[in-house]
Write an enzyme that holds these catalytic residues in place. Structure first.
Site, short mmCIF file in Angstrom:
data_model
loop_
_atom_site.label_atom_id
_atom_site.label_comp_id
_atom_site.label_asym_id
_atom_site.label_seq_id
_atom_site.Cartn_x
_atom_site.Cartn_y
_atom_site.Cartn_z
N ASP A 169 -10.23 119.05 -26.49
CA ASP A 169 -11.41 119.41 -25.70
C ASP A 169 -12.60 118.60 -26.21
O ASP A 169 -12.49 117.39 -26.35
CB ASP A 169 -11.63 120.93 -25.79
CG ASP A 169 -12.59 121.46 -24.75
OD1 ASP A 169 -13.78 121.60 -25.08
OD2 ASP A 169 -12.17 121.74 -23.62
N TYR A 296 -22.68 119.36 -23.07
CA TYR A 296 -22.13 118.70 -21.88
C TYR A 296 -23.19 117.81 -21.22
O TYR A 296 -22.89 116.72 -20.73
CB TYR A 296 -21.65 119.74 -20.88
CG TYR A 296 -20.36 120.42 -21.23
CD1 TYR A 296 -19.19 120.13 -20.52
CD2 TYR A 296 -20.30 121.38 -22.23
CE1 TYR A 296 -17.99 120.77 -20.82
CE2 TYR A 296 -19.11 122.02 -22.55
CZ TYR A 296 -17.96 121.72 -21.84
OH TYR A 296 -16.78 122.36 -22.14
N HIS A 350 -4.11 125.35 -23.75
CA HIS A 350 -5.31 124.67 -24.23
C HIS A 350 -5.69 125.07 -25.65
O HIS A 350 -6.20 124.25 -26.42
CB HIS A 350 -6.47 124.98 -23.27
CG HIS A 350 -7.66 124.10 -23.46
ND1 HIS A 350 -7.68 122.77 -23.11
CD2 HIS A 350 -8.90 124.36 -23.97
CE1 HIS A 350 -8.86 122.25 -23.38
NE2 HIS A 350 -9.62 123.20 -23.90
#
Length: 374
Positions: A169, A296, A350
């Site tokens: 990630d 982000y 994940h």
């Protein structure tokens, strides 16, 4: 160790009392009859989880668990970095830095600590909190900037000449930047994902498998990618609600976990109900949901402005592709890293280090041991 002080998690009782009050006074929005998870996080599930959180979940128990292993605060190039540091018990333990992502935390790796520090083939584990997450400084930095801090932490604060690195990630981006920028000190890297096609690739250079993967990603982006678009464009607008409401925070994080797991696997996907809540609690008690989502935005600005353009790394890379991750082909990975091991795993998703810790730890140990002993 240089410029490093010991650290313990110790949350004031007033913070926990305030949390319980907020949980009990939640204003529930209601949901469409029979909607389940089709409109986002299920309210019926979230109500049950919130009752458990308020009445049964024991933060002090998990706080003690967080303090089981040595933790430190280091000043690295002016930034406060929180990290766990656990020495391997083998005679030739190798340094390995593990980097988490969003919406998890350094807690992602707590189950694999004993698995990787015991035995002859062991590691000195360094598990930091990314800046803007948990107990590190509340500042949002690009993945490349975090990689610069990790290199300094490992070589200057902890004194290692060379080290291994692994992550998924956001941790993937940081680890990839480490390998690209510092191949002289990063001896090997390991990933569970390697990024996704974003429309910048020349289709004429893509294999058929890559084109199919790009099509899948585009479809996924439209159906499940809202969280990333919000984070990369309006993170501050989102932060007010998530920082004020524990139920809102849990609901948003559950939306992302649910994207990679069916409802019946939801708790298992993050290692269990208590593990999920402990992860949410780390965001809540540190008030870092705003800076974590802001990362982000700063990464997007750096990438689209051209300020962050990393070259393909020549550092040996291993990849473990778990079945509930987006199934990218090996050639996609080879665009950005030198793949020497590509394995499709039989179980997990994940958050594999939480969900299937033994499988994940065995893969990490095998890859870096073989890499170190060709």
């Amino acid at each position: 160790m240089k410029n490093v002080t010991e650290f313990k998690v110790a949350i004031p009782q007033s913070v926990l009392d305030d949390l319980k009050s907020r949980l009990k006074n939640t204003r529930w929005p209601g949901e469409a009859e029979g909607s389940g998870w089709n409109f986002g996080t299920s309210e019926s599930y979230l109500r049950e989880l919130s009752q458990y959180w308020a009445n049964s979940y024991d933060w002090r128990k998990h706080e003690a668990q967080l303090n089981k292993y040595p933790q430190y605060i280091a000043k690295v190039n002016g930034t406060k970095i929180h990290f766990q540091y656990i020495k391997g018990k083998g005679k030739n333990a190798k340094p390995l830095i593990l980097t988490h992502g969003w919406p998890d935390s350094y807690y992602r790796f707590h189950k694999i600590i004993p698995l990787l520090t015991e035995g002859e083939q062991s590691f000195d584990l360094v598990i930091p909190s990314v800046p803007g997450f948990g107990f590190s400084d509340k500042v949002a930095l690009t993945s490349e900037a975090v990689a610069d801090l990790w290199k300094a932490l490992m070589t200057e604060n902890l004194g290692y000449e060379k080290f291994f690195a692994a992550g998924g990630d956001i941790g993937m981006g940081v680890t990839k930047a480490l390998a690209s920028k510092y191949p002289n000190v990063v001896a090997g890297v390991h990933f569970t994902d390697v990024g996704y096609p974003m429309g910048q690739e020349d289709p004429s250079t893509m294999t058929e498998a890559e084109k199919q993967f790009a099509g899948f990603v585009q479809q996924w982006w439209y159906s499940e990618g809202a969280y990333a678009m919000v984070h990369a464009t309006k993170p501050q607008s989102l932060a007010y609600g998530l920082n004020d409401s524990p139920v809102g925070l849990a609901a948003w994080i559950l939306s992302f976990v649910n994207a990679g797991a069916t409802p019946e696997l939801l708790e298992q996907a993050m290692g269990g109900k208590d593990e999920f809540l402990t992860n949410v609690m780390i965001y809540w008690v540190t008030q870092t949901i705003a800076t974590s989502t802001r990362m982000y935005k700063v990464d997007a600005i750096a990438q689209w402005s051209g300020a962050q353009q990393l070259q393909k790394s020549n550092v040996p890379a291993g990849i473990a592709l778990f079945p509930r991750e987006a199934q990218f082909p090996q050639e996609w990975a080879e665009r950005s890293v030198r793949v020497v091991s590509f394995k499709k795993m039989k179980d997990g998703g994940h958050f594999a280090a939480l969900e299937v810790p033994t499988i994940f730890a065995d893969e990490i140990r095998t890859f870096f041991t073989v890499l170190n002993n060709p």
